[in-house]
Design a protein around this motif. Structure first.
Motif, PDB file in Angstrom:
ATOM      1  N   PRO A   1       4.179   6.431   0.176  1.00 13.83           N
ATOM      2  CA  PRO A   1       3.638   5.586   1.262  1.00 13.83           C
ATOM      3  C   PRO A   1       2.142   5.737   1.459  1.00 13.83           C
ATOM      4  CG  PRO A   1       5.674   6.647   1.951  1.00 13.83           C
ATOM      5  CD  PRO A   1       5.298   7.254   0.644  1.00 13.83           C
TER       6      PRO A   1
ATOM      7  N   SER B   1       9.401  -0.779   4.729  1.00 14.13           N
ATOM      8  CA  SER B   1       8.800   0.429   4.163  1.00 14.13           C
ATOM      9  C   SER B   1       8.231   1.323   5.262  1.00 14.13           C
ATOM     10  CB  SER B   1       7.706   0.056   3.166  1.00 14.13           C
ATOM     11  OG  SER B   1       8.213  -0.721   2.110  1.00 14.13           O
ATOM     12  N   CYS B   2       7.552   0.716   6.231  1.00 17.47           N
ATOM     13  CA  CYS B   2       6.996   1.495   7.343  1.00 17.47           C
ATOM     14  C   CYS B   2       8.096   2.182   8.144  1.00 17.47           C
ATOM     15  CB  CYS B   2       6.169   0.583   8.253  1.00 17.47           C
ATOM     16  SG  CYS B   2       4.703  -0.128   7.464  1.00 17.47           S
TER      17      CYS B   2
ATOM     18  N   PHE C   1      -0.594   2.834   1.016  1.00 21.02           N
ATOM     19  CA  PHE C   1      -1.516   2.510   2.101  1.00 21.02           C
ATOM     20  C   PHE C   1      -2.951   2.440   1.595  1.00 21.02           C
ATOM     21  CE2 PHE C   1      -4.489   4.213   5.309  1.00 21.02           C
ATOM     22  CZ  PHE C   1      -4.416   3.189   6.237  1.00 21.02           C
TER      23      PHE C   1
ATOM     24  N   TYR D   1       9.969   0.720  -1.573  1.00 19.07           N
ATOM     25  CA  TYR D   1       8.528   0.848  -1.828  1.00 19.07           C
ATOM     26  C   TYR D   1       8.142   0.112  -3.107  1.00 19.07           C
ATOM     27  CZ  TYR D   1       9.009   4.761   1.470  1.00 19.07           C
ATOM     28  OH  TYR D   1       9.301   5.549   2.555  1.00 19.07           O
TER      29      TYR D   1
END
Length: 223
Positions: free
Chosen positions: A152, A100-101, A156, A80
């Motif tokens: 995350p 990362s996803c 986003f 990340y």
């Protein structure tokens, strides 16, 4: 009773709608806030990632959390951190972004499986005179919120999709700095549009199109 259950279903639908609108408004506001204070947001997110890595290490040492799962969590936050090198811009085809996803979903699955198996083993060996040594729902939810989903989610909201920047602009940060140039302010603004803000805008435009097609709203009216 016939009417009261219907009232309950209606109230649930209305409450879910208000909750969705509140979340969308919050995402939109946070995205605009990050766009206005990019340097502060980058510094805050970097410190947040390091803090969560230290927290996971302490949980492994003090509370005997699984070593390999903790190592996976620390490695995930290190990935990340790689997204911060061109903050707030992100390329949706960037290997670090795709990794990362994938790591978000992997972390959620392995930690959910770990806590489920721990509770199952504790209740299998449960005795009437002993209290099972299992984390409470609040503790598990807090761990997921802070150590699995917080970074995350913050990325986003903070990152900006740079796929809509003009091809002549090879470097995303330089495109934002060249906004003072002749005619470049519009393209730079498009490049700095946050992912959450773009998602909310696309949903709003889709609702406006559906409303205009069905006749609920004239095409020239804005949502």
């Amino acid at each position: 009773m016939w009417i009261l259950p219907l009232v309950g279903y209606l109230g649930s639908i209305v409450g879910f709608g208000f909750m969705t609108l509140a979340i969308a408004s919050g995402l939109y506001y946070l995205s605009e806030l990050v766009e206005e204070h990019t340097v502060v947001a980058k510094r805050f997110l970097s410190k947040l990632i390091y803090s969560i890595m230290v927290l996971q290490l302490l949980l492994c040492i003090v509370d005997r959390f699984p070593f390999f799962l903790t190592l996976l969590g620390i490695f995930s936050h290190f990935i990340y951190l790689g997204n911060m090198r061109r903050f707030p811009f992100v390329k949706l085809t960037d290997p670090l972004f795709l990794a990362s996803c994938a790591l978000v979903l992997i972390n959620h699955y392995v930690w959910f499986k770990h806590f489920s198996h721990r509770q199952e083993r504790a209740y299998q060996n449960y005795s009437y005179y002993e209290t099972p040594d299992v984390p409470s729902f609040t503790e598990i939810a807090s761990y997921f919120g802070l150590c699995v989903w917080l970074v995350p989610f913050a990325l986003f909201v903070s990152l900006s999709a740079s796929d809509n920047v003009l091809p002549t602009m090879g470097n995303e940060p330089s495109s934002s700095s060249s906004s003072s140039g002749h005619g470049s302010s519009g393209s730079s603004g498009n490049g700095k549009k946050g992912l959450a803000k773009a998602l909310v805008d696309s949903v709003r435009s889709a609702i406006a199109e559906v409303s205009s097609v069905t006749g609920l709203k004239k095409p020239e009216d804005r949502l």
